[in-house]
Motif scaffolding. Structure first.
Motif: not given
Length: 99
Positions: A2-8, A23-26, A58-64, A87-90
């Motif tokens: 599944n993919v979502i935009t930052t706006d969504e 957030d899976v960034r360092e 539901p978990h929304y996973i974000i990185c850079k 999608a697009g991350g931070m």
């Protein structure tokens, strides 16, 4: 996957939906700002930290930019979690930041 935009994602947050953002960034990247309410679990710690995550939410996973979050989604999906890659991350995030 599944993919979502930052706006969504921002719309879901603004609507008060019961969601989890990971957030899976360092750590040094997260220090520059994180989506308010997001939990920080670096990509390398995702497998070891899965027991901290509720499978019923539901978990929304974000990185850079979306690459590392896609890898985290694959790991979590294989273990029965309901995950969506942001999608697009931070780099695309236009909402508020928490420091």
């Amino acid at each position: 996957m599944n993919v979502i935009t930052t706006d969504e994602l921002l719309q879901k947050i603004d609507a008060g939906e019961n969601i989890s953002i990971i957030d899976v960034r360092e750590s040094d990247e997260v220090a520059t700002g994180i989506v308010p309410g997001a939990k920080h679990i670096a990509l390398g710690q995702v497998e070891a930290s899965m027991d901290q995550l509720d499978k019923s939410v539901p978990h929304y996973i974000i990185c850079k930019a979306g690459g590392r979050s896609a890898m985290a989604c694959e790991i979590l999906e294989e273990n029965g979690y309901n995950v969506t890659n942001v999608a697009g991350g931070m780099m695309s995030w236009e909402g508020e930041l928490q420091f």
